[in-house]
Write a protein that holds these residues in place. Structure first.
Motif, PDB file in Angstrom:
ATOM      1  N   VAL A   1       0.834  -1.202   0.000  1.00  0.00           N
ATOM      2  CA  VAL A   1       0.000   0.000   0.000  1.00  0.00           C
ATOM      3  C   VAL A   1       0.870   1.255   0.000  1.00  0.00           C
ATOM      4  N   ALA A   2       2.016   1.213   0.688  1.00  0.00           N
ATOM      5  CA  ALA A   2       2.934   2.358   0.685  1.00  0.00           C
ATOM      6  C   ALA A   2       3.381   2.676  -0.743  1.00  0.00           C
ATOM      7  N   VAL A   3       3.711   1.626  -1.515  1.00  0.00           N
ATOM      8  CA  VAL A   3       4.101   1.826  -2.906  1.00  0.00           C
ATOM      9  C   VAL A   3       2.912   2.313  -3.734  1.00  0.00           C
ATOM     10  N   TYR A   4       1.747   1.751  -3.469  1.00  0.00           N
ATOM     11  CA  TYR A   4       0.530   2.185  -4.163  1.00  0.00           C
ATOM     12  C   TYR A   4       0.296   3.680  -3.959  1.00  0.00           C
ATOM     13  N   LEU A   5       0.443   4.160  -2.729  1.00  0.00           N
ATOM     14  CA  LEU A   5       0.265   5.582  -2.447  1.00  0.00           C
ATOM     15  C   LEU A   5       1.290   6.415  -3.205  1.00  0.00           C
ATOM     16  N   LEU A   6       2.527   5.934  -3.272  1.00  0.00           N
ATOM     17  CA  LEU A   6       3.548   6.647  -4.037  1.00  0.00           C
ATOM     18  C   LEU A   6       3.170   6.708  -5.514  1.00  0.00           C
ATOM     19  N   SER A   7       2.559   5.640  -6.008  1.00  0.00           N
ATOM     20  CA  SER A   7       2.166   5.616  -7.422  1.00  0.00           C
ATOM     21  C   SER A   7       1.119   6.681  -7.731  1.00  0.00           C
ATOM     22  N   LEU A   8       0.344   7.079  -6.718  1.00  0.00           N
ATOM     23  CA  LEU A   8      -0.685   8.101  -6.921  1.00  0.00           C
ATOM     24  C   LEU A   8      -0.103   9.513  -6.929  1.00  0.00           C
ATOM     25  N   ALA A   9       1.139   9.653  -6.461  1.00  0.00           N
ATOM     26  CA  ALA A   9       1.738  10.980  -6.319  1.00  0.00           C
ATOM     27  C   ALA A   9       2.334  11.516  -7.616  1.00  0.00           C
ATOM     28  N   GLY A  10       2.532  10.668  -8.612  1.00  0.00           N
ATOM     29  CA  GLY A  10       3.100  11.141  -9.867  1.00  0.00           C
ATOM     30  C   GLY A  10       4.589  11.430  -9.755  1.00  0.00           C
ATOM     31  N   MET A  11       5.077  12.375 -10.577  1.00  0.00           N
ATOM     32  CA  MET A  11       6.508  12.663 -10.643  1.00  0.00           C
ATOM     33  C   MET A  11       7.131  13.083  -9.306  1.00  0.00           C
ATOM     34  N   PRO A  12       6.427  13.774  -8.408  1.00  0.00           N
ATOM     35  CA  PRO A  12       7.048  14.100  -7.116  1.00  0.00           C
ATOM     36  C   PRO A  12       7.525  12.875  -6.340  1.00  0.00           C
ATOM     37  N   ALA A  13       6.992  11.701  -6.663  1.00  0.00           N
ATOM     38  CA  ALA A  13       7.386  10.481  -5.953  1.00  0.00           C
ATOM     39  C   ALA A  13       8.529   9.744  -6.643  1.00  0.00           C
ATOM     40  N   HIS A  14       9.096  10.306  -7.699  1.00  0.00           N
ATOM     41  CA  HIS A  14      10.168   9.624  -8.438  1.00  0.00           C
ATOM     42  C   HIS A  14      11.290   9.161  -7.515  1.00  0.00           C
ATOM     43  N   ASN A  15      11.840  10.087  -6.723  1.00  0.00           N
ATOM     44  CA  ASN A  15      12.984   9.733  -5.871  1.00  0.00           C
ATOM     45  C   ASN A  15      12.618   8.661  -4.858  1.00  0.00           C
ATOM     46  N   ALA A  16      11.417   8.766  -4.297  1.00  0.00           N
ATOM     47  CA  ALA A  16      10.987   7.785  -3.294  1.00  0.00           C
ATOM     48  C   ALA A  16      10.836   6.399  -3.917  1.00  0.00           C
ATOM     49  N   LEU A  17      10.228   6.320  -5.080  1.00  0.00           N
ATOM     50  CA  LEU A  17      10.073   5.026  -5.762  1.00  0.00           C
ATOM     51  C   LEU A  17      11.435   4.456  -6.156  1.00  0.00           C
ATOM     52  N   PHE A  18      12.324   5.317  -6.598  1.00  0.00           N
ATOM     53  CA  PHE A  18      13.680   4.893  -6.950  1.00  0.00           C
ATOM     54  C   PHE A  18      14.383   4.316  -5.723  1.00  0.00           C
ATOM     55  N   GLU A  19      14.167   4.937  -4.555  1.00  0.00           N
ATOM     56  CA  GLU A  19      14.752   4.423  -3.310  1.00  0.00           C
ATOM     57  C   GLU A  19      14.267   3.002  -3.030  1.00  0.00           C
ATOM     58  N   VAL A  20      12.974   2.777  -3.227  1.00  0.00           N
ATOM     59  CA  VAL A  20      12.408   1.453  -2.947  1.00  0.00           C
ATOM     60  C   VAL A  20      13.072   0.394  -3.822  1.00  0.00           C
ATOM     61  N   VAL A  21      13.266   0.718  -5.096  1.00  0.00           N
ATOM     62  CA  VAL A  21      13.823  -0.266  -6.026  1.00  0.00           C
ATOM     63  C   VAL A  21      15.308  -0.507  -5.763  1.00  0.00           C
ATOM     64  N   LYS A  22      16.062   0.550  -5.486  1.00  0.00           N
ATOM     65  CA  LYS A  22      17.522   0.412  -5.450  1.00  0.00           C
ATOM     66  C   LYS A  22      18.103   0.072  -4.081  1.00  0.00           C
ATOM     67  N   THR A  23      17.335   0.283  -3.005  1.00  0.00           N
ATOM     68  CA  THR A  23      17.888   0.096  -1.667  1.00  0.00           C
ATOM     69  C   THR A  23      17.876  -1.375  -1.266  1.00  0.00           C
ATOM     70  N   PRO A  24      19.044  -1.965  -0.941  1.00  0.00           N
ATOM     71  CA  PRO A  24      19.073  -3.352  -0.464  1.00  0.00           C
ATOM     72  C   PRO A  24      18.317  -3.473   0.847  1.00  0.00           C
ATOM     73  N   VAL A  25      17.598  -4.549   1.005  1.00  0.00           N
ATOM     74  CA  VAL A  25      16.830  -4.767   2.228  1.00  0.00           C
ATOM     75  C   VAL A  25      17.620  -5.687   3.148  1.00  0.00           C
ATOM     76  N   GLY A  26      17.726  -5.308   4.420  1.00  0.00           N
ATOM     77  CA  GLY A  26      18.480  -6.104   5.378  1.00  0.00           C
ATOM     78  C   GLY A  26      17.849  -7.461   5.613  1.00  0.00           C
ATOM     79  N   ASN A  27      18.655  -8.381   6.103  1.00  0.00           N
ATOM     80  CA  ASN A  27      18.176  -9.743   6.352  1.00  0.00           C
ATOM     81  C   ASN A  27      17.369  -9.797   7.637  1.00  0.00           C
TER      82      ASN A  27
END
Length: 243
Positions: free
Chosen positions: A132-158
């Motif tokens: 849902v957090a990603v879904y909300l970002l998807s509704l924000a349009g271009m202002p959410a570019h950096n945030a969505l990029f963070e989600v994709v590129k940031t390694p997740v800890g074990n």
């Protein structure tokens, strides 16, 4: 009073009144006349407030977290809870609800959007909340570019102690794929920037499936047909109503 003095007195009175009016006009505060700001001034203000697009694989999350708002309310979490609650109600008016939610998301600050990215990456949160957090970002349009990029590129800890490692990896890939799809949709608005973004993702340490999808997005952008990844993010979230 004699007949000769009358006109003189009238002239003196007129002069005195005129003098008082002149002094009053000179000493009073200037009138507050509303005026429209110049278009150039609006453009300059917007440029100063515009957040540049992230073009680095280095995470900007710590910087964003250090600049947290002092607000008492965690608006990103409030919106997540609102959507999760709406999904649990299994009603048939998702389009109207999404329109209302989109308007709420439009009022979020840059740090709020980055906070949503942080929640999407938080493996201690329920996977539905992360989605849902990603879904909300998807509704924000271009202002959410950096945030969505963070989600994709940031390694997740074990967090294997929370769930099985394979299940966690599956959840993380699912969340990141949703963020990638949302970025792919932004390519319709700004293909040049998203071409750079997808190229960075393709060169990142993301999973092979994420890199393959980033490559597919690049092909679509290069052919003038951006936003062609097959997953429909909004419908995927909304479909939880039927589960």
């Amino acid at each position: 009073m004699s007949r000769h003095h009358g006109p003189i007195v009238v002239l003196i009175v007129i002069a005195l009144v005129g003098g008082l009016i002149y002094v009053a006009e000179k000493t009073k505060a200037p009138a507050m006349v509303p005026s429209e700001p110049l278009p150039g001034a609006i453009l300059i203000a917007q440029q100063k407030n515009k957040m540049p697009f992230s073009e680095s694989l280095k995470s900007a999350m710590p910087k964003a977290q250090a600049a947290k708002s002092a607000s008492v309310f965690d608006m990103p979490q409030i919106l997540i809870d609102q959507v999760v609650q709406r999904l649990s109600e299994r009603r048939n008016d998702w389009a109207a609800f999404e329109k209302q939610t989109r308007a709420q998301v439009a009022s979020l600050s840059y740090n709020d959007l980055m906070a949503l990215a942080g929640k999407a990456l938080d493996t201690e949160m329920a996977v539905r909340e992360r989605d849902v957090a990603v879904y909300l970002l998807s509704l924000a349009g271009m202002p959410a570019h950096n945030a969505l990029f963070e989600v994709v590129k940031t390694p997740v800890g074990n967090k294997a102690h929370v769930r099985g490692k394979s299940l966690q990896q599956s959840d993380d890939d699912s969340v990141k794929m949703r963020a990638l799809v949302a970025l792919d949709q932004l390519a319709v608005l700004n293909p040049n920037q998203l071409y750079k973004t997808m190229n960075l993702i393709r060169k990142s340490k993301a999973s092979s499936s994420i890199k393959s999808s980033a490559m597919a997005s690049l092909v679509g952008i290069s052919k003038g047909s951006p936003g062609k990844l097959v997953v429909n993010l909004n419908q995927t979230v909304a479909s939880a109503e039927a589960q």
